[in-house]
Design a protein around this motif. Structure first.
Motif, short mmCIF file in Angstrom:
data_model
loop_
_atom_site.label_atom_id
_atom_site.label_comp_id
_atom_site.label_asym_id
_atom_site.label_seq_id
_atom_site.Cartn_x
_atom_site.Cartn_y
_atom_site.Cartn_z
N PHE A 1 5.78 3.29 1.58
CA PHE A 1 4.70 2.50 1.74
C PHE A 1 4.68 1.38 2.75
N THR A 2 3.79 0.63 2.95
CA THR A 2 3.68 -0.23 3.93
C THR A 2 3.44 -1.78 3.25
N ASP A 3 3.60 -2.75 3.98
CA ASP A 3 3.11 -3.92 3.76
C ASP A 3 2.04 -4.16 4.39
N VAL A 4 1.01 -4.86 4.25
CA VAL A 4 -0.29 -5.40 4.80
C VAL A 4 -0.43 -6.77 4.58
N LEU A 5 -0.71 -7.40 5.48
CA LEU A 5 -0.63 -8.91 5.70
C LEU A 5 -1.74 -9.37 6.93
N ALA A 6 -2.45 -10.43 6.92
CA ALA A 6 -3.26 -10.76 7.95
C ALA A 6 -2.58 -10.57 9.32
N ALA A 7 -3.46 -10.25 10.23
CA ALA A 7 -2.64 -10.15 11.52
C ALA A 7 -2.27 -11.47 12.27
N GLY A 8 -1.31 -11.31 12.82
CA GLY A 8 -0.74 -12.47 13.59
C GLY A 8 0.35 -13.24 12.98
N ASN A 9 0.66 -12.66 11.84
CA ASN A 9 1.58 -13.29 11.09
C ASN A 9 3.07 -12.29 11.17
N SER A 10 4.06 -12.78 11.48
CA SER A 10 5.21 -12.06 11.28
C SER A 10 6.64 -13.07 10.94
N LYS A 11 7.67 -12.32 10.44
CA LYS A 11 9.00 -13.03 10.33
C LYS A 11 9.18 -13.86 11.61
N ALA A 12 8.89 -13.57 12.56
CA ALA A 12 8.93 -14.51 13.81
C ALA A 12 8.12 -15.72 13.82
N THR A 13 6.87 -15.78 13.60
CA THR A 13 6.05 -16.67 13.58
C THR A 13 6.18 -17.70 12.20
N GLY A 14 7.04 -16.95 11.18
CA GLY A 14 7.45 -18.14 10.28
C GLY A 14 8.54 -18.73 10.59
N ILE A 15 9.62 -18.15 11.38
CA ILE A 15 10.85 -18.89 11.91
C ILE A 15 10.27 -19.84 12.75
N GLU A 16 9.35 -19.61 13.74
CA GLU A 16 8.89 -20.31 14.80
C GLU A 16 8.29 -21.75 13.95
N ARG A 17 7.55 -21.64 12.93
CA ARG A 17 6.89 -22.70 12.15
C ARG A 17 8.25 -23.59 11.59
N ILE A 18 9.33 -23.03 10.96
CA ILE A 18 10.38 -23.79 10.55
C ILE A 18 11.18 -24.46 11.34
N LEU A 19 11.25 -23.86 12.61
CA LEU A 19 11.91 -24.45 13.60
C LEU A 19 11.22 -25.43 14.37
N ALA B 1 0.76 -1.09 0.06
CA ALA B 1 0.11 0.03 -0.13
C ALA B 1 0.93 1.36 0.01
N ASP B 2 0.95 2.02 -1.00
CA ASP B 2 1.62 3.36 -1.26
C ASP B 2 1.08 4.55 -0.35
N ILE B 3 1.12 4.21 0.86
CA ILE B 3 0.74 5.24 1.79
C ILE B 3 1.73 5.64 2.82
N LYS B 4 1.83 6.79 3.47
CA LYS B 4 2.75 7.28 4.36
C LYS B 4 2.43 6.70 5.82
N ILE B 5 3.51 7.10 6.54
CA ILE B 5 3.30 6.69 7.94
C ILE B 5 2.03 7.18 8.64
N GLU B 6 1.84 8.61 8.48
CA GLU B 6 0.56 9.39 9.29
C GLU B 6 -0.66 8.88 8.59
N GLN B 7 -0.87 8.11 7.46
CA GLN B 7 -1.93 7.54 6.91
C GLN B 7 -2.48 6.12 7.74
N GLU B 8 -1.34 5.55 8.53
CA GLU B 8 -1.61 4.27 8.75
C GLU B 8 -2.94 4.05 9.82
N PRO B 9 -3.15 5.18 10.49
CA PRO B 9 -4.43 4.73 11.72
C PRO B 9 -5.61 4.79 10.90
#
Length: 255
Positions: free
Chosen positions: A172-190, A146-154
């Motif tokens: 811009f910001t990435d948008v994804l379903a809540a509950g996902n992160s690089k950490a959760t992905g790493i946890e799943r691989i571990l 999403a091509d939006i600035k930080i101040e538009q995030e709220p």
């Protein structure tokens, strides 16, 4: 003992200046493999945007943890709620905002503008096919750019209440379903390999790397990372253009 190493792409494996993997990083990967340590991507990029690199990966955390693969087997596949994809597209159309949508294998762009071209010139990623924004309402989406600035995030948070917005770029910001992160992905691989978090090391430089820097046994921030990212790391190495990965591997991982 470290068994798994996870790497961000932009500003970590790839230089923003050269858009290449350095010789030192190639040497570091060779050293890791000789020690029996498996190497994984951990990126905000969708599969369609991951460039060819002269490196071996045993698995991939992509789209900030929304899609996770090991040996081309999907371990995690989390889509954005379809009603929120439609809400974003309506907003983008109404406000003439450039956007990209990513599925498991496909990607699409709509309403290309000068901001998009600026981002593309900086990052040199693969261009998506472009289509009318109305054609994307039923597209199963794991991540939105999403091509939006930080101040538009709220405003975006109200529009997309079941999503999160890991940002690593001011335009811009990435948008994804809540509950996902690089950490959760790493946890799943571990978990897949039967390893614990203390047996992992990760390397990153952006705001969307903070969660994994905190999660892994050793979190390494690149020297080119912002101070707020470095504050969450166990170790700060030199920059991507100063062989930061090789420096950290040589100093932190012993046979």
């Amino acid at each position: 003992m470290i068994k798994a190493a996870f790497f961000d792409i932009d500003g970590t494996l790839l230089s923003f200046k050269t858009h290449q993997v350095s010789e030192g990083t190639i040497r570091a990967f060779d050293r890791l493999h000789k020690m029996g340590i498996k190497t994984f991507l951990s990126t905000g990029r969708a599969p369609a945007l991951i460039p060819d690199m002269p490196l071996h990966f045993d698995g991939r955390v992509t789209t900030n943890g929304s899609l996770v693969f090991v040996d081309n087997k999907v371990l995690v596949r989390n889509f954005i709620p379809q009603e929120e994809v439609k809400a974003w597209l309506e907003y983008a159309k109404r406000n003439q905002v450039s956007t990209m949508l990513f599925g498991e294998t496909e990607m699409w762009g709509a309403q290309r503008d000068a901001i998009f071209d600026k981002i593309h010139d900086q990052l040199q990623f693969k261009l998506p096919p472009w289509t009318d924004i109305d054609n994307l309402c039923d597209f199963e989406t794991v991540q939105i750019i999403a091509d939006i600035k930080i101040e538009q995030e709220p405003e975006l948070a109200k529009l997309l209440p079941h999503c999160k917005f890991p940002r690593w770029h001011p335009d811009f910001t990435d948008v994804l379903a809540a509950g996902n992160s690089k950490a959760t992905g790493i946890e799943r691989i571990l978990n897949h390999f039967g390893w614990n978090r203390e047996e992992s090391i990760c390397f990153g430089d952006g705001g969307n790397d903070i969660e994994m820097l905190e999660y892994c046994g050793i979190g390494v921030a690149m020297g080119n990372a912002a101070d707020n990212v470095k504050a969450h790391a166990d170790y700060v190495t030199t920059s991507v253009d100063e062989e930061g990965i090789e420096q950290a591997v040589n100093n932190l991982i012993k046979q």
